[in-house]
Design an enzyme around this catalytic site. Structure first.
Site, mmCIF file in Angstrom:
data_model
loop_
_atom_site.group_PDB
_atom_site.id
_atom_site.type_symbol
_atom_site.label_atom_id
_atom_site.label_comp_id
_atom_site.label_asym_id
_atom_site.label_seq_id
_atom_site.Cartn_x
_atom_site.Cartn_y
_atom_site.Cartn_z
ATOM 1 N N THR A 135 0.881 -1.150 0.000
ATOM 2 C CA THR A 135 0.000 0.000 0.000
ATOM 3 C C THR A 135 0.914 1.193 0.000
ATOM 4 O OG1 THR A 135 -1.722 -1.085 1.303
ATOM 5 C CG2 THR A 135 -1.580 1.289 1.533
ATOM 6 N N ARG A 163 -13.794 -7.226 -0.991
ATOM 7 C CA ARG A 163 -13.090 -7.048 0.290
ATOM 8 C C ARG A 163 -12.521 -5.621 0.379
ATOM 9 N NH1 ARG A 163 -7.556 -5.556 1.732
ATOM 10 N NH2 ARG A 163 -7.162 -6.381 3.785
ATOM 11 N N VAL A 164 -12.753 -4.972 1.499
ATOM 12 C CA VAL A 164 -12.208 -3.637 1.724
ATOM 13 C C VAL A 164 -11.236 -3.714 2.887
ATOM 14 C CG1 VAL A 164 -12.762 -1.264 2.370
ATOM 15 C CG2 VAL A 164 -14.323 -2.547 0.889
ATOM 16 N N GLY A 165 -10.053 -3.153 2.694
ATOM 17 C CA GLY A 165 -9.052 -3.156 3.758
ATOM 18 C C GLY A 165 -9.064 -1.859 4.549
ATOM 19 N N ASP A 166 -8.027 -1.713 5.352
ATOM 20 C CA ASP A 166 -7.937 -0.549 6.236
ATOM 21 C C ASP A 166 -7.657 0.759 5.498
ATOM 22 O OD1 ASP A 166 -5.394 -1.669 5.591
ATOM 23 O OD2 ASP A 166 -4.476 -0.443 7.151
ATOM 24 N N GLY A 195 -4.647 -5.375 6.854
ATOM 25 C CA GLY A 195 -5.694 -4.383 7.019
ATOM 26 C C GLY A 195 -6.775 -4.789 7.992
ATOM 27 N N THR A 224 0.100 0.328 6.885
ATOM 28 C CA THR A 224 0.106 -0.678 5.821
ATOM 29 C C THR A 224 0.252 -2.023 6.501
ATOM 30 O OG1 THR A 224 2.494 -0.477 5.520
ATOM 31 C CG2 THR A 224 1.134 0.860 4.093
ATOM 32 N N GLY A 225 0.003 -3.080 5.732
ATOM 33 C CA GLY A 225 0.082 -4.417 6.318
ATOM 34 C C GLY A 225 -1.305 -5.022 6.430
HETATM 35 N N1 ASP Z 1 -3.237 -2.677 4.277
HETATM 36 C C1 ASP Z 1 -3.527 -3.178 2.955
HETATM 37 C C2 ASP Z 1 -4.855 -3.863 2.966
HETATM 38 O O1 ASP Z 1 -5.190 -4.516 3.956
HETATM 39 C C3 ASP Z 1 -2.507 -4.108 2.405
HETATM 40 C C4 ASP Z 1 -1.073 -3.785 2.701
HETATM 41 O O2 ASP Z 1 -0.761 -2.695 3.146
HETATM 42 O O3 ASP Z 1 -0.221 -4.651 2.490
HETATM 43 O O4 ASP Z 1 -5.527 -3.830 1.973
#
Ligand code: ASP
Length: 316
Positions: free
Chosen positions: A168, A196-199, A222, A219-220
Site C-alpha cells: 500500500t 473485500r475492503v481493507g484498512d 488491514g 500498511t500491512g
Molecule cells: N493494508 C492493505 C490492505 O489490507 C494491504 C497492505 O498494506 O499490504 O488492503
C-alpha cells in the site's frame, strides 16, 4: 514543511515536496505524491499494475483526510480508474458523504470526468495466474495464506503464491501553514475475496489526521488495523501527550491482544504537527521515506521494529 510515507512513496515524495515548496497545501502534496505511485506500473500494490482480486479484477481502495477540519473522503473496491486518491478527495470536497464503494464510486468518478483505465498489466496478470496455478517461487510476503483460504472456498489447489502480493502507499504532509493531511491508496491483498475492503479506505483504521495532535497511516494486515482502529489509536495517544515514538509503539503493541490467524505484518507511519516523525514495523529491516524542505532528495530511514504476534497470547 515535511512529507513522509511508506518506502514505496519515494517515487512520489519529490512531487509532494514541490507542491509544499510552492506554498501548496498538505492536501495537494499528499494527492500529488500518491498519484505518482498510483501511476507506477512497477508497483504491484497500488493503482496501475496492482495485483487483482481472486477473480483477476483489480479493485482499489483509497482515503484522504484533512487535518484542519478532519474532513475525510474514501472510496473502496473501485474498478477501472487509475487514481482512487483523487476520487476520494472529490468525495470529501463535493459530496455530503465520506465514503463511496464499488459501482457508486465508479459512477461518481465518471461524473467527475476521471478517465477510465485498464489497470491490469500483463506482468500483474502473470503474477496472479502463477499464484492461481500454484507455480510461483518469488518473494512471498503476505498473500499466500489469503490465497490458500480463498482457494479452499473455490475448491482450488494452489501450492504457492508468488510476487510481492500485498502493500500500500501512504503519505502524510505538513505544509507551510502548519496544516496536516494524510492519504492512503492500495490494490489491497492479491487474491482477496471480491468486494473485500481493507484498512486503507477506512478512516480511523488505516488513516487518521488531526492538526491538533498529528497523523498516522498504516500498511500491512488491514483486517487487524480495522479491528484495532490503529491509525486513530496512534493519534489518540498523541492527544494524551505521547511522542510519535511512544504513540506508535503503544498502538503496535496493542495488536498483541488480538488473535488473527492470517496476521502478516503491521506498519505505521506517524507525523506530529511540529514535524517530528516516527515509523514502525513488525518486520525487521523495514524502512520509510522522508523529505523535508531542506532535503535535496528522499531519505529512506529504518522503522522501529516492534514484534507483533497477534496470536491472542497477549490477552489478559
Ligand atoms: N493494508 C492493505 C490492505 O489490507 C494491504 C497492505 O498494506 O499490504 O488492503
Amino acid at each position: 514543511m515535511i512529507i513522509v510515507g511508506s518506502s514505496n512513496a519515494r517515487v512520489g515524495l519529490p512531487l509532494g515536496m514541490a507542491v509544499l515548496r510552492r506554498g501548496g497545501s498538505a492536501l495537494d502534496a499528499v494527492e500529488a505524491a500518491i498519484r505518482a505511485v498510483e501511476s507506477n506500473p512497477d508497483d504491484h500494490t497500488v493503482g496501475l499494475g496492482g495485483l487483482p482480486n481472486l477473480l483477476g479484477v483489480v479493485e482499489l481502495d483509497a482515503s484522504i483526510m484533512d487535518g484542519r477540519t478532519r474532513a475525510a473522503g474514501a472510496v473502496a473496491a473501485v474498478r477501472g480508474f487509475e487514481h482512487p486518491i483523487s476520487i476520494a478527495r472529490r468525495v470529501m470536497e463535493e459530496l455530503p458523504h465520506a465514503f463511496l464503494v464499488g459501482e457508486g464510486a465508479e459512477r461518481f468518478a465518471r461524473e467527475c470526468g476521471f478517465p477510465p483505465a485498464e489497470l491490469l498489466t500483463p506482468e500483474a496478470q502473470a503474477i496472479y495466474q502463477r499464484g492461481i496455478r500454484g507455480e510461483g517461487t518469488g518473494e512471498v510476503r503476505y498473500g499466500e495464506a489469503i490465497l490458500r483460504a480463498m482457494a479452499s472456498r473455490l475448491a482450488m489447489q494452489p501450492e504457492r503464491a508468488s510476487g510481492r502480493d500485498a502493500g500500500t502507499v501512504n503519505v502524510i504532509a505538513l505544509d507551510g501553514e502548519g496544516h496536516l493531511a494524510s492519504g492512503v491508496s492500495t490494490s489491497g491483498f492479491a487474491w482477496k475475496y471480491p468486494g473485500r475492503v481493507g484498512d486503507s479506505a477506512v478512516i480511523g483504521a488505516g488513516n487518521y489526521c488531526d492538526d491538533r495532535y498529528g497523523a498516522a497511516a498504516c500498511t500491512g494486515r488491514g483486517e487487524i488495523a480495522i479491528r484495532a482502529a490503529t491509525a486513530h489509536t496512534v493519534v489518540e495517544h498523541l492527544s494524551r501527550g505521547d511522542s510519535p515514538e511512544e504513540a506508535g509503539r503503544k498502538a503496535m503493541e496493542a495488536l498483541n491482544e488480538l488473535a488473527d490467524p492470517f496476521f502478516s505484518a503491521m506498519n505505521v507511519v506517524v507525523l506530529a504537527p511540529d514535524g517530528r516523525h516516527a515509523a514502525f514495523s513488525s518486520l525487521t529491516a523495514a524502512t520509510y521515506a522522508v523529505m523535508d524542505e531542506r532535503s535535496p532528495e528522499v531519505r529512506e530511514i529504518p522503522r522501529t521494529f516492534v514484534p507483533v504476534r497477534a496470536d491472542g497470547a497477549g490477552r489478559a
